[in-house]
Motif scaffolding. Sequence first.
Motif, PDB file in Angstrom:
ATOM      1  N   GLU A 209       0.742  -1.414  -0.055  1.00 49.33           N
ATOM      2  CA  GLU A 209      -0.063  -0.036   0.164  1.00 49.33           C
ATOM      3  C   GLU A 209       0.819   1.198  -0.089  1.00 49.33           C
ATOM      4  O   GLU A 209       0.807   2.285  -0.878  1.00 49.33           O
ATOM      5  CB  GLU A 209      -0.928  -0.046   1.179  1.00 49.33           C
ATOM      6  CG  GLU A 209      -2.067  -1.148   1.077  1.00 49.33           C
ATOM      7  CD  GLU A 209      -2.839  -0.998  -0.135  1.00 49.33           C
ATOM      8  OE1 GLU A 209      -2.978   0.117  -0.575  1.00 49.33           O
ATOM      9  OE2 GLU A 209      -3.439  -2.084  -0.579  1.00 49.33           O
ATOM     10  N   LYS A 210       1.814   1.168   0.638  1.00 49.34           N
ATOM     11  CA  LYS A 210       2.784   2.220   0.918  1.00 49.34           C
ATOM     12  C   LYS A 210       3.411   2.765  -0.488  1.00 49.34           C
ATOM     13  O   LYS A 210       3.568   3.897  -0.999  1.00 49.34           O
ATOM     14  CB  LYS A 210       3.895   2.210   1.997  1.00 49.34           C
ATOM     15  CG  LYS A 210       4.663   3.451   2.395  1.00 49.34           C
ATOM     16  CD  LYS A 210       5.680   3.270   3.347  1.00 49.34           C
ATOM     17  CE  LYS A 210       6.566   4.366   3.541  1.00 49.34           C
ATOM     18  NZ  LYS A 210       7.606   3.995   4.863  1.00 49.34           N
ATOM     19  N   SER A 211       4.040   1.719  -1.324  1.00 52.48           N
ATOM     20  CA  SER A 211       4.599   1.428  -2.348  1.00 52.48           C
ATOM     21  C   SER A 211       3.426   1.882  -3.441  1.00 52.48           C
ATOM     22  O   SER A 211       3.959   2.779  -4.309  1.00 52.48           O
ATOM     23  CB  SER A 211       5.375   0.241  -2.795  1.00 52.48           C
ATOM     24  OG  SER A 211       6.419   0.158  -1.957  1.00 52.48           O
ATOM     25  N   LYS A 212       2.345   1.559  -3.378  1.00 51.72           N
ATOM     26  CA  LYS A 212       1.479   2.045  -4.334  1.00 51.72           C
ATOM     27  C   LYS A 212       1.130   3.460  -4.445  1.00 51.72           C
ATOM     28  O   LYS A 212       1.138   4.082  -5.295  1.00 51.72           O
ATOM     29  CB  LYS A 212       0.087   0.932  -4.232  1.00 51.72           C
ATOM     30  CG  LYS A 212      -1.101   1.405  -5.197  1.00 51.72           C
ATOM     31  CD  LYS A 212      -2.138   0.585  -5.123  1.00 51.72           C
ATOM     32  CE  LYS A 212      -2.905   0.716  -3.790  1.00 51.72           C
ATOM     33  NZ  LYS A 212      -4.047  -0.063  -3.633  1.00 51.72           N
ATOM     34  N   ALA A 213       1.002   4.050  -2.949  1.00 48.42           N
ATOM     35  CA  ALA A 213       0.851   5.638  -3.072  1.00 48.42           C
ATOM     36  C   ALA A 213       2.200   6.272  -3.582  1.00 48.42           C
ATOM     37  O   ALA A 213       1.822   7.455  -4.114  1.00 48.42           O
ATOM     38  CB  ALA A 213       0.461   5.516  -1.510  1.00 48.42           C
TER      39      ALA A 213
ATOM     40  N   LYS B 227      -2.011   1.188 -21.456  1.00 49.25           N
ATOM     41  CA  LYS B 227      -1.331   0.140 -21.254  1.00 49.25           C
ATOM     42  C   LYS B 227      -0.206   0.117 -19.881  1.00 49.25           C
ATOM     43  O   LYS B 227       0.599   0.912 -19.969  1.00 49.25           O
ATOM     44  CB  LYS B 227      -0.311  -0.608 -22.352  1.00 49.25           C
ATOM     45  CG  LYS B 227       0.337  -1.904 -22.133  1.00 49.25           C
ATOM     46  CD  LYS B 227       1.326  -2.235 -23.071  1.00 49.25           C
ATOM     47  CE  LYS B 227       1.855  -3.614 -22.901  1.00 49.25           C
ATOM     48  NZ  LYS B 227       2.472  -3.717 -21.571  1.00 49.25           N
ATOM     49  N   ALA B 228      -0.286  -0.934 -18.955  1.00 48.88           N
ATOM     50  CA  ALA B 228       0.635  -0.705 -17.873  1.00 48.88           C
ATOM     51  C   ALA B 228       1.696  -1.617 -18.230  1.00 48.88           C
ATOM     52  O   ALA B 228       1.724  -2.568 -18.939  1.00 48.88           O
ATOM     53  CB  ALA B 228      -0.174  -1.635 -16.573  1.00 48.88           C
ATOM     54  N   ASP B 229       3.020  -0.945 -17.980  1.00 51.11           N
ATOM     55  CA  ASP B 229       4.134  -1.648 -18.181  1.00 51.11           C
ATOM     56  C   ASP B 229       5.064  -1.652 -17.146  1.00 51.11           C
ATOM     57  O   ASP B 229       6.270  -2.131 -17.188  1.00 51.11           O
ATOM     58  CB  ASP B 229       4.824  -0.993 -19.404  1.00 51.11           C
ATOM     59  CG  ASP B 229       5.085   0.478 -19.243  1.00 51.11           C
ATOM     60  OD1 ASP B 229       5.141   1.231 -18.216  1.00 51.11           O
ATOM     61  OD2 ASP B 229       5.424   1.208 -20.320  1.00 51.11           O
ATOM     62  N   PHE B 230       4.736  -0.908 -15.987  1.00 53.19           N
ATOM     63  CA  PHE B 230       5.556  -1.043 -14.628  1.00 53.19           C
ATOM     64  C   PHE B 230       4.540  -1.559 -13.536  1.00 53.19           C
ATOM     65  O   PHE B 230       3.556  -1.016 -13.194  1.00 53.19           O
ATOM     66  CB  PHE B 230       6.010   0.437 -14.136  1.00 53.19           C
ATOM     67  CG  PHE B 230       6.767   0.280 -13.012  1.00 53.19           C
ATOM     68  CD1 PHE B 230       7.872  -0.379 -12.726  1.00 53.19           C
ATOM     69  CD2 PHE B 230       6.152   0.926 -11.866  1.00 53.19           C
ATOM     70  CE1 PHE B 230       8.598  -0.228 -11.577  1.00 53.19           C
ATOM     71  CE2 PHE B 230       6.901   0.745 -10.589  1.00 53.19           C
ATOM     72  CZ  PHE B 230       7.949   0.349 -10.434  1.00 53.19           C
ATOM     73  N   TRP B 231       5.012  -2.812 -12.823  1.00 52.02           N
ATOM     74  CA  TRP B 231       4.065  -3.351 -11.884  1.00 52.02           C
ATOM     75  C   TRP B 231       4.697  -3.326 -10.580  1.00 52.02           C
ATOM     76  O   TRP B 231       5.915  -3.762 -10.650  1.00 52.02           O
ATOM     77  CB  TRP B 231       3.734  -4.716 -12.593  1.00 52.02           C
ATOM     78  CG  TRP B 231       2.851  -4.963 -13.708  1.00 52.02           C
ATOM     79  CD1 TRP B 231       3.184  -4.730 -15.042  1.00 52.02           C
ATOM     80  CD2 TRP B 231       1.564  -4.869 -13.711  1.00 52.02           C
ATOM     81  NE1 TRP B 231       2.055  -4.692 -15.689  1.00 52.02           N
ATOM     82  CE2 TRP B 231       0.913  -4.914 -14.928  1.00 52.02           C
ATOM     83  CE3 TRP B 231       0.504  -5.062 -12.724  1.00 52.02           C
ATOM     84  CZ2 TRP B 231      -0.445  -4.858 -15.599  1.00 52.02           C
ATOM     85  CZ3 TRP B 231      -0.932  -5.324 -13.213  1.00 52.02           C
ATOM     86  CH2 TRP B 231      -1.263  -5.198 -14.407  1.00 52.02           C
ATOM     87  N   ILE B 232       4.010  -3.403  -9.914  1.00 56.59           N
ATOM     88  CA  ILE B 232       4.471  -3.617  -8.168  1.00 56.59           C
ATOM     89  C   ILE B 232       3.793  -4.896  -7.748  1.00 56.59           C
ATOM     90  O   ILE B 232       2.629  -4.987  -8.113  1.00 56.59           O
ATOM     91  CB  ILE B 232       4.632  -2.371  -7.337  1.00 56.59           C
ATOM     92  CG1 ILE B 232       3.081  -2.021  -7.280  1.00 56.59           C
ATOM     93  CG2 ILE B 232       5.497  -1.337  -7.924  1.00 56.59           C
ATOM     94  CD1 ILE B 232       2.990  -0.940  -5.811  1.00 56.59           C
ATOM     95  N   SER B 233       4.384  -5.660  -7.036  1.00 51.72           N
ATOM     96  CA  SER B 233       3.391  -6.905  -6.073  1.00 51.72           C
ATOM     97  C   SER B 233       3.934  -6.736  -4.738  1.00 51.72           C
ATOM     98  O   SER B 233       4.986  -6.083  -4.159  1.00 51.72           O
ATOM     99  CB  SER B 233       3.912  -8.110  -6.951  1.00 51.72           C
ATOM    100  OG  SER B 233       5.228  -8.324  -6.663  1.00 51.72           O
ATOM    101  N   LYS B 234       2.951  -7.248  -3.830  1.00 49.25           N
ATOM    102  CA  LYS B 234       3.233  -7.461  -2.272  1.00 49.25           C
ATOM    103  C   LYS B 234       4.241  -8.555  -2.270  1.00 49.25           C
ATOM    104  O   LYS B 234       4.194  -9.786  -2.709  1.00 49.25           O
ATOM    105  CB  LYS B 234       1.908  -7.733  -1.948  1.00 49.25           C
ATOM    106  CG  LYS B 234       2.177  -7.958  -0.416  1.00 49.25           C
ATOM    107  CD  LYS B 234       0.672  -8.321   0.300  1.00 49.25           C
ATOM    108  CE  LYS B 234       0.661  -8.391   1.880  1.00 49.25           C
ATOM    109  NZ  LYS B 234      -0.358  -8.926   2.145  1.00 49.25           N
TER     110      LYS B 234
END
Length: 128
Positions: free
Chosen positions: A13-17, A52-59
């Motif tokens: 959540e912190k990284s998404k923000a 298009k999303a080309d940068f993804w983050i994951s938990k």
Amino acid sequence: MLDHISISTSDFEKSKAFYTKALSPLGYVLLMEFPASVTGHTDVAGFGEPPKADFWISKGVPNNPAVHIAFRAASRAQVDAFYQAALAAGGRDNGAPGPRPHYHEHYYGAFVLDPDGHNIEAVCHSPE
């Protein structure tokens, strides 16, 4: 050609923000988000310039590779050939070739783990 890159985060959540605000001046926005119940692994969020999303983050989770790189394939046959070649070269299966309709209607990908455990993908976005 690269299609997208994904990194694991210690605090999703912190990284998404953070990335929502930090990438905004570059024209990137949060375009997609999938919970672990959809991905089968972990929560993910995709950023990019629409559509298009080309940068993804994951938990981050144990045994989830820190790096994910996807190479764009021109056909589904290329995705299949990548998967077979990667396994023959010593890669480990991380998702056999097949459709992934939760990403979009024509998404067809295959995933292997390289010798260091990084998640390497080939993906085709075209219909058969």
